[in-house]
Design an enzyme around this catalytic site. Sequence first.
Site, PDB file in Angstrom:
ATOM      1  N   ASP A  84      -0.571  12.291  -2.158  1.00  0.00           N
ATOM      2  CA  ASP A  84      -1.116  11.832  -0.874  1.00  0.00           C
ATOM      3  C   ASP A  84      -2.459  11.134  -1.123  1.00  0.00           C
ATOM      4  O   ASP A  84      -3.325  11.688  -1.818  1.00  0.00           O
ATOM      5  CB  ASP A  84      -1.307  13.083   0.012  1.00  0.00           C
ATOM      6  N   ASP A 105      -3.443   4.556  -2.114  1.00  0.00           N
ATOM      7  CA  ASP A 105      -4.269   4.198  -0.956  1.00  0.00           C
ATOM      8  C   ASP A 105      -5.291   3.156  -1.385  1.00  0.00           C
ATOM      9  O   ASP A 105      -6.383   3.480  -1.849  1.00  0.00           O
ATOM     10  CB  ASP A 105      -4.948   5.449  -0.403  1.00  0.00           C
TER      11      ASP A 105
END
Length: 287
Positions: A84, A105
């Site tokens: 994540d 990300d």
Amino acid sequence: MLVSAKDMLNKAREGKYAVGQFNINNLEWTKAILLTAQENNSPVILGVSEGAGKYMGGYKTIVGMVNGMLEELNITVPVALHLDHGSYEGALKCIEAGFSSVMFDGSHYPIEENIAKTTELVKITSEKGLSLEAEVGSIGGEEDGVVGAGEIADANECKTIADLGVTMLAAGIGNIHGQYPENWKGLAFDALERINEATGTTPLVLHGGTGIPEEMIKKAISLGVAKINVNTECQLAFAKATREYVEAGKDLQGKGFDPRKLLAPGVEAIKATVKEKMELFGSINQA
Ligand code: 13P
């Protein structure tokens, strides 16, 4: 066996439901989430932040633990183990350790750099049959030291990143990690509509799944969201149940201090939270 999130998310997008990503922090959470997914015949994504990865003793430790549980707890529903909010280096480490899915990300980089790094990772993950999540427009709030200002993603930039061949795309639409402030304006559905139109059939990801009203969750799913991330809600449920156990003095009675007993109410609270989310997202019996 761990699977990529690709098939489960394409199926979810097509069937107009979403698969939950539940973040894990330790063995108890992992087991609670896996058993709940199995009991409810739901696909599931286990999310691991870089901070949680360090806390649990490294990515290889986590891969070993999750693979062991899949086998020994007879988990047959589709399970993806997903990094994540990964950095580029973190994503490479997780791929090497045996994760079946990673998020890169790159939302805090200028778009050109986000494109360049995402392109590299598309190549690596597709060769290995793993899924890749990219992000455009940062998610607000703070998660494990990753702070986002909460921008609304630009639909053209979303299209550019989706066209690189990522499996799923997280786009900032006014969502925030952690609890929503009283004066939160809600999800920007006009932006989500534009992003959904621009990105074709790419499954969209909604971060900050804690505390979003049910109608908004359902509307987001109808507009292409096929993966919803939940972390804070499990943390709150776990903390509340543990506190109640301790405040009632149960840890001081009999063998209440046995860690298995002490953590049991928190585990039950996580199971209930995960089941509730699976019901809301519509993933039950979709395995
Ligand atoms: P919450 O902590 O707000 O549930 O968000 C989780 C998340 O988006 C993980 O990436």
